[in-house]
Design a protein around this motif. Sequence first.
Motif, mmCIF file in Angstrom:
data_model
loop_
_atom_site.group_PDB
_atom_site.id
_atom_site.type_symbol
_atom_site.label_atom_id
_atom_site.label_comp_id
_atom_site.label_asym_id
_atom_site.label_seq_id
_atom_site.Cartn_x
_atom_site.Cartn_y
_atom_site.Cartn_z
ATOM 1 N N LEU A 35 -66.769 19.430 49.089
ATOM 2 C CA LEU A 35 -68.163 19.487 49.505
ATOM 3 C C LEU A 35 -68.236 19.410 51.025
ATOM 4 C CD1 LEU A 35 -69.745 17.009 46.937
ATOM 5 C CD2 LEU A 35 -69.816 19.509 46.873
ATOM 6 N N PRO A 36 -69.275 20.000 51.628
ATOM 7 C CA PRO A 36 -69.430 19.871 53.076
ATOM 8 C C PRO A 36 -69.608 18.415 53.488
ATOM 9 C CG PRO A 36 -70.914 21.544 52.188
ATOM 10 C CD PRO A 36 -70.339 20.805 51.021
ATOM 11 N N TRP A 51 -77.358 22.222 61.663
ATOM 12 C CA TRP A 51 -76.575 21.098 61.185
ATOM 13 C C TRP A 51 -75.547 20.766 62.261
ATOM 14 C CZ3 TRP A 51 -77.382 25.463 57.977
ATOM 15 C CH2 TRP A 51 -78.297 25.268 56.943
ATOM 16 N N SER A 77 -77.547 28.439 53.604
ATOM 17 C CA SER A 77 -77.050 27.351 52.771
ATOM 18 C C SER A 77 -75.875 26.684 53.469
ATOM 19 C CB SER A 77 -76.613 27.898 51.406
ATOM 20 O OG SER A 77 -75.727 27.017 50.752
ATOM 21 N N LEU A 78 -75.947 25.380 53.641
ATOM 22 C CA LEU A 78 -74.845 24.663 54.269
ATOM 23 C C LEU A 78 -73.572 24.806 53.435
ATOM 24 C CD1 LEU A 78 -73.939 22.877 56.602
ATOM 25 C CD2 LEU A 78 -74.666 20.888 55.266
ATOM 26 N N ASP A 79 -73.707 24.807 52.107
ATOM 27 C CA ASP A 79 -72.537 24.992 51.243
ATOM 28 C C ASP A 79 -71.851 26.318 51.528
ATOM 29 O OD1 ASP A 79 -73.086 22.588 50.081
ATOM 30 O OD2 ASP A 79 -73.805 23.396 48.186
ATOM 31 N N PHE A 80 -72.642 27.394 51.660
ATOM 32 C CA PHE A 80 -72.049 28.712 51.894
ATOM 33 C C PHE A 80 -71.399 28.786 53.270
ATOM 34 C CE2 PHE A 80 -72.194 33.168 53.270
ATOM 35 C CZ PHE A 80 -71.541 33.772 52.211
ATOM 36 N N TRP A 82 -70.046 26.378 54.947
ATOM 37 C CA TRP A 82 -68.780 25.643 54.883
ATOM 38 C C TRP A 82 -67.732 26.411 54.083
ATOM 39 C CZ3 TRP A 82 -66.538 20.751 56.171
ATOM 40 C CH2 TRP A 82 -67.232 20.084 57.184
ATOM 41 N N GLU A 83 -68.132 27.085 53.029
ATOM 42 C CA GLU A 83 -67.184 27.901 52.269
ATOM 43 C C GLU A 83 -66.511 28.923 53.181
ATOM 44 O OE1 GLU A 83 -68.490 30.008 48.874
ATOM 45 O OE2 GLU A 83 -68.710 28.249 47.617
#
Length: 413
Positions: A35-36, A51, A77-80, A82-83
């Motif tokens: 996870l980020p 962020w 998206s922060l998740d994307f 970071w991916e």
Amino acid sequence: MSEPTREQIASALQSKPPITLIPGLRRDAEPRGALPLLPRTVWDLPGGTAWVYHGEGNRGLVRPVVFADGFHTGPSSLDFVWEVMEFGDYPLISQLRRRGHDVVLVGFHERSASVLDNSRTVQAAIMQAAAEQEGDTPLAVGGFSTGGLVARHALATLEHRRVDHRTALYFSYDSPHRGAWIPIGLQAFAHYVRVLDSRFSDQINSPAARQLLWRHIEEWNGTPGQSAERATFLAEMRRVGEWPRRPRLIGVANGTGDGTGSDVPAGELALEGRGPSVSGTELHTQAPGDDERAAKLHVLTLKPHEVRTRGLPSLDGAPGGQLEGFGILADGLNALGPALGFKTDVRIRSHCFVPSVSAVDIREPDTDETLYADISALPPEDSGLDEFRLAARNEGHSLVTEELSTWIIDRLP
């Protein structure tokens, strides 16, 4: 069992995730399951969010590196992010922070909005970073793909307004400075099925896509050309001076520089419809010539319709950052299940998305001669960038690699 009705098919399509032509991790990449990290702080910006992650040992912003997000649909998206930046081939965020750089990730409320609209968000992020920074190290500002264009316009606009942006380095990561490419057959298919589900067509016709694509069609039977939105965008770039003048300008490309293209042949069948709902549909890679078939479309219609092109080069196999456009479409249709009759066979998954000559701003992608040029043999002053680096192979668009990332990191202030 009766065949599904047109209305049932449309409802089923709209209930599934949309088909979106975006880059991602390599298909063979191992899932990380991570996870980020929670950001140190979050900035609420006009039109977006930033962020903020401090470098190791930093209690505040000391050496800010501002990254603008790239093209997609919907909010960032922060998740994307970071991916792409951390969980792919090279952990870029971690490496930056280990070297004492503060990472400012700028996202947008709508990633497919106009580059000029999202430029305002990056301008605000630059000014907040400059205001909160401790010490006198200048900023580095750039972005991935479309984000590189957004950051370029943001810095040039601030200079045009005589605002001190305190930025010493601008960088772009596989950004389409001279345009991106989506095969005409893919664009046509998106518009052809709009009556069933408009989301694929909406992406192709979004403000950012119209500005980025070197050649665009608005309808399935349209003539490929420069969109009015792209013409306006290019005029706006000229108005603000094309490039910022204060920072050093660098960029990297996910494609080769010696003229070696991918193994995608021109004029070949890339995707073929097999199920009854798409039987007879064919999408072809782009071939040069005056009357070349780009697609044959047959989706719940009585007869097929052909899409033909004139005067376009062999773009799909050109050196550059790759996108699995044909593969993304095939995977999305095959995921609908056999009952809807959308089974397809894909023979060629990928195509060039950002030609190398575009990513390093050295030639227009308008002929095979320029697309497949040995960039090392071209006058470096022909590029708008002061310095650039090309990949050792043609790889995924925006793929974060050690080769390209460390080249940028070594030049940061």
